[in-house]
Design an enzyme around this catalytic site. Structure first.
Site, short mmCIF file in Angstrom:
data_model
loop_
_atom_site.label_atom_id
_atom_site.label_comp_id
_atom_site.label_asym_id
_atom_site.label_seq_id
_atom_site.Cartn_x
_atom_site.Cartn_y
_atom_site.Cartn_z
N HIS A 466 19.22 -27.28 15.66
CA HIS A 466 18.23 -28.32 15.37
C HIS A 466 18.76 -29.69 15.81
O HIS A 466 18.11 -30.41 16.57
CB HIS A 466 17.91 -28.32 13.87
CG HIS A 466 16.96 -29.39 13.46
ND1 HIS A 466 15.62 -29.14 13.25
CD2 HIS A 466 17.12 -30.72 13.26
CE1 HIS A 466 15.01 -30.27 12.93
NE2 HIS A 466 15.91 -31.25 12.92
N GLU A 467 19.95 -30.01 15.34
CA GLU A 467 20.50 -31.34 15.66
C GLU A 467 20.79 -31.46 17.16
O GLU A 467 20.60 -32.51 17.75
CB GLU A 467 21.77 -31.62 14.84
CG GLU A 467 21.56 -31.63 13.32
CD GLU A 467 20.39 -32.49 12.85
OE1 GLU A 467 20.03 -33.46 13.54
OE2 GLU A 467 19.82 -32.19 11.78
N HIS A 470 17.72 -32.47 18.98
CA HIS A 470 17.55 -33.93 18.98
C HIS A 470 18.42 -34.54 20.07
O HIS A 470 18.02 -35.45 20.78
CB HIS A 470 17.99 -34.53 17.64
CG HIS A 470 16.99 -34.39 16.53
ND1 HIS A 470 15.71 -34.85 16.62
CD2 HIS A 470 17.11 -33.85 15.28
CE1 HIS A 470 15.07 -34.60 15.48
NE2 HIS A 470 15.90 -33.99 14.66
ZN LIG Z 1 15.54 -33.31 12.68
#
Ligand SMILES: [Zn+2]
Length: 671
Positions: A466-467, A470
Site C-alpha cells: 500500500h505505502e 503511494h
Molecule cells: Zn494510504
C-alpha cells in the site's frame, strides 16, 4: 557549511542535520521568499515565466526544509518535538499570507484571462486554476478583519491538531502491561512473546512487558486466550486520550475536538459555505455532500445484510465453543479462531512464508515487470541504523527517484504506516533546475530480534505494498512542477487509488511467487478462500468511520454542544451489529480526521477503492503483468493524473466512467 546545503544535496546528509539549525534556516527562507515575492509583484506585467515559475522554485526550497523537519519529527518525536512545534505556526502563517495576498491573486487572475493562457499545457492551466481556487478558499477576497480572523483560525487549527496527535501518542506510550506470569502468555504468537521479553530486558525486568503499540495490541486482541487480558487491553486502547481509563483526563482530547470543530465551522461560514463538509469538497472529486452521503449509504445498503450474517455466525461460534456472549474485545479473537477452524489458516501461520528480505526483493521485481523500473539499495546517510535507502532507475540507467524504508516500530516514532514526500519532482527554469523526487516510507512492524530474520504477516505485506503504491505515484510522476507532483495535485478523495491498486498484486499467485518463500499451493488456496472472511464487517467498519466523519462535518454550530461519543455511537449502531461498551471513546483518538488531512474526507478511502478496483479489474482481464495495460495505466493515470482531471484520465484508461461493481466484487460482497 550552510545547513541548507546538507538538505539540498542529491540525498540529505541526515547525520549533519541538527534541530538547532532549523529555526534560523526557516526564518531566513521565509524572509527571503517574502521579499522575492514583493519584488516579483512590482513587475508591470505578469507571465508564467516572470511570476509563476519563480514562485514554484522559491516555495520548493522552503518545502525541502520543512518536509525534512516534519519527517524527522514523525520518526524521532522526542528530539524534534520542540523545533517542530516552534516552527509549525510560522509555516502555516506563511502559507496563509501567500494565499491571502490580493495583489498576487490579481496577478494570477490576469494570467488566467491572458492570450498566453489558452496555449498553456494542461499542467500549467491546472496550476493556475488550483491556485485561484486555493486563494479563494483562504479568503483572499474577504475584508481585512475577516481575513485576519480566517488566518488566525487556520493557525489555531494547525496547533490544536498537533496537540491532538501528541495526546494520542503520549497516552499510547504511557500504558504498559508487565507480567511475570507465563499464564498471561497463553495463545500469543512466539514473536509477540519475544518482543515483550525484549521490552522487559531493556528495563532490566525479568518478565514480559507489553505496550499498546498497534502490532502488540492487535496480537493480544486476536490471539490471547485470556479473555480478561483482551478486555484490559481493549479498554486501555479505546479510552486513550479521554477522561476514562487508567490515565483519566491526563491527555483528554474532548475539549480539543470541540474547538477544532467549531473553528472549522467558523472558517466555512466566513467563506459562505453551509458547513465544513461543503467547503472541504471543493478540493475533492465528489463535489457535493449529497453525492458523498448517497455513495456511503448505498454501499451500506449493499453490505449490511452480509455483515449482519457474519457477526451472527461469530456470536453463535463463541457461544458454542466457550459459552461466551460475544463482546467487542472478543471479536478479533473468535474471528481468528473461526477462520482457523474453517480454513486451517491464521495470520500468524502465514508469517514464515513472508521473509521481509524476500518480500522487498519481490516487490521490486513486480515493479520492474510492470513499469521497467529497477530498484537497488543506495548506501547513504540515514537517521537510524535500520533505515535503508533505495534508488529507482529506468532502462536507460536514468535515476527516477529515491525512497527510504523505515519499517520498524520505535518508542519515539509516530504510530501507523505512511508515505511522506521528501522532495517533489522538478524540471523547470532557465537554466533547467532539476530535482529528483524522494520519499520516506514508514511502517511500524515488529523490530527484528537479535540475529534473527524478520517475517511479515500477509496483512503487513499488504501494508508495505500500500505505502509503496503511494511511493510509485510520487516517484514516477512526470509532472515538471513541484506543486503538481505525485499526490500533491490530486483531489484528496483519490489519493488512495495508487496505493490500494498496488495491494491487489499481493493476492495473485504469479506475484506471490516473487514475494513469498515456498508458499505451498494448498495454503494459497486456503488463503484465497478466506480472503473475504468477515469482509462485510470490515467494510461496515469503514462506513461507520466515514459516516461519523462526514455527518459530523455537515453539522452547524450544534457541534458546540454535541457529545462526540454519543454522536459516534449513533453511527456505529446504524452500521455495526455488535455494541461497544459505554466507556468506548474511539473518537478521541481518531487522528485521521482531527489531526490528519481526512476531515470530511475519510470516505475517500472507499471512493478511491471504487476507482482502484475498477482499474485492477482491467489488469485481471488482460493479465496482471500485461505490459500494455501497465504502460497505459502508467502513462494515463499513475504518472500524470495529478496534472490533469482525474475523471478524464480514468475514462481514457477504462473507456467509461467508474463502475462500483468491481469494488463490491473485490470486497467479496457481490459475485
Ligand atoms: Zn494510504
Amino acid at each position: 557549511m550552510n545547513p541548507l546545503s546538507y538538505l539540498k544535496m542529491s540525498l540529505p546528509l541526515f547525520d549533519k542535520i541538527k534541530p538547532e539549525d532549523v529555526t534560523l534556516l526557516l526564518n531566513q527562507l521565509i524572509q527571503e521568499n517574502t521579499k522575492q515575492l514583493e519584488n516579483l509583484l512590482k513587475q508591470a506585467t505578469f507571465t508564467w515565466d516572470n511570476l509563476i515559475e519563480p514562485l514554484e522554485i522559491l516555495e520548493n526550497e522552503l518545502s525541502l526544509v520543512w518536509n525534512t523537519v516534519s519527517h524527522l519529527h514523525a520518526v524521532d518525536m522526542e528530539v524534534w518535538r520542540d523545533v517542530y512545534q516552534d516552527n509549525l505556526p510560522k509555516l502555516i502563517e506563511h502559507e496563509t499570507r501567500f494565499f491571502q495576498n490580493r495583489n498576487l491573486y490579481e496577478a494570477y487572475k490576469k494570467i488566467s484571462v491572458s492570450k498566453e493562457f489558452e496555449n498553456f499545457s494542461c499542467e500549467r492551466k491546472k496550476i493556475i486554476e488550483d491556485a485561484l481556487r486555493d486563494f479563494e478558499l483562504t479568503g483572499v477576497h474577504l475584508p481585512e478583519e475577516e481575513k485576519k480572523e480566517y488566518a488566525e483560525l487556520q493557525k489555531n487549527i494547525g496547533l490544536l491538531s498537533h496537540h491532538f496527535e501528541e495526546n494520542v501518542a503520549e497516552a499510547t506510550h504511557a500504558w504498559v502491561y508487565y507480567t511475570e506470569s507465563e499464564a498471561d502468555l497463553a495463545g500469543l504468537p512466539v514473536h509477540t512473546v519475544s518482543l515483550a521479553r525484549e521490552n522487559a530486558k531493556t528495563k532490566n525486568q525479568s518478565g514480559w512487558l507489553f505496550t499498546l503499540d498497534f502490532p502488540i495490541y492487535f496480537s493480544i486482541l486476536s490471539c490471547s486466550e485470556r479473555r480478561d487480558l483482551r478486555e484490559k487491553f481493549y479498554e486501555a486502547y479505546v479510552t486513550r486520550a479521554s477522561e476514562k481509563g487508567p490515565f483519566a483526563e491526563r491527555w483528554d482530547n474532548t475539549g480539543l475536538i470541540k474547538e477544532i470543530l467549531s473553528k472549522r465551522y467558523r472558517m466555512a461560514k466566513i467563506l459562505n459555505f453551509e458547513n465544513y463538509a461543503q467547503m472541504s469538497l471543493q478540493t475533492k472529486m465528489l463535489k457535493e455532500p449529497k453525492k458523498v452521503l448517497d455513495f456511503l449509504n448505498s454501499v451500506l445498503l449493499d453490505v449490511k445484510a452480509v455483515s449482519k450474517k457474519e457477526i451472527e455466525i461469530l456470536k453463535d461460534f463463541s457461544r458454542k465453543k466457550d459459552g461466551i456472549e460475544l463482546q467487542a474485545w472478543d471479536v478479533a479473537y473468535y474471528r481468528e479462531k473461526l477462520k482457523s477452524e474453517k480454513y486451517h489458516i491464521t495470520d500468524e501461520a502465514l508469517r514464515p512464508y513472508f521473509p521481509l528480505k524476500k518480500v522487498i526483493a519481490g516487490l521490486f521485481q513486480i515493479v520492474y515487470r510492470l513499469y521497467d523500473v529497477r530498484i537497488d539499495e543506495e548506501p547513504t546517510s540515514v537517521w537510524h541504523p535500520l533505515v535503508k535507502c533505495y534508488v529507482l532507475k529506468n532502462n536507460h540507467n536514468e535515476v527516477l527517484g529515491y525512497v527510504y524504508f523505515d519499517l520498524f516500530t520505535r518508542v519515539e516514532k509516530r504510530e501507523g504506516a505512511w508515505l511522506a514526500a521528501g522532495r517533489s519532482r522538478m524540471n523547470i527554469g532557465t537554466p533547467k533546475q532539476k530535482q529528483i523526487p524522494m520519499a520516506y516510507l514508514n511502517c511500524n512492524f515488529d523490530p527484528p530480534l537479535p540475529s534473527k530474520d524478520t517475517f511479515l504477516t500477509h496483512e503487513e505485506v499488504l501494508t508495505l505494498f500500500h505505502e509503496f503504491g503511494h511511493g510509485l505515484e510520487h516517484l514516477l510522476t512526470r509532472a515538471d512542477y513541484p506543486s503538481l507532483s505525485g499526490s500533491d495535485g490530486m483531489p484528496w478523495d483519490v489519493v488512495e487509488v495508487a496505493s490500494q491498486l498496488f495491494e491487489n498484486w499481493c493476492w495473485e499467485k504469479e506475484a506471490l511467487d516473487f514475494i513469498s518463500d515456498s508458499l505451498p499451493s494448498d495454503l494459497y488456496t486456503r488463503m484465497l478462500a478466506c480472503r473475504y472472511f468477515c469482509s462485510g464487517m470490515d467494510l461496515v467498519r469503514q462506513l461507520e468511520f466515514s459516516l461519523f466523519d462526514f455527518e459530523l462535518h455537515c453539522n452547524d454550530e450544534s457541534n458546540k454542544k454535541i457529545n462526540i461519543n454519543d454522536f459516534y455511537k449513533e453511527r456505529r449502531e446504524r452500521c455495526a451489529d455488535i455494541s461497544i461498551p459505554d466507556y468506548n471513546r474511539f473518537p478521541l483518538s481518531f487522528s485521521h480526521i482531527f489531526s490528519g488531512g481526512y476531515a470530511a474526507g475519510y470516505y475517500g478511502y472507499l471512493w478511491a477503492e471504487v476507482l482502484s478496483s475498477d482499474i485492477f479489474l482491467k489488469f485481471k482481464e488482460e493479465g496482471i503483468f500485461n505490459k500494455v495495460v501497465a504502460k497505459r495505466y502508467l502513462d494515463l493515470i499513475l504518472s500524470c493524473a495529478s496534472a490533469c482531471d482525474f475523471m478524464q484520465a480514468f475514462i481514457q484508461f477504462r473507456g467509461r466512467e467508474p463502475d462500483i461493481n468491481a469494488f463490491l466484487h473485490f470486497r467479496g460482497i457481490k459475485g
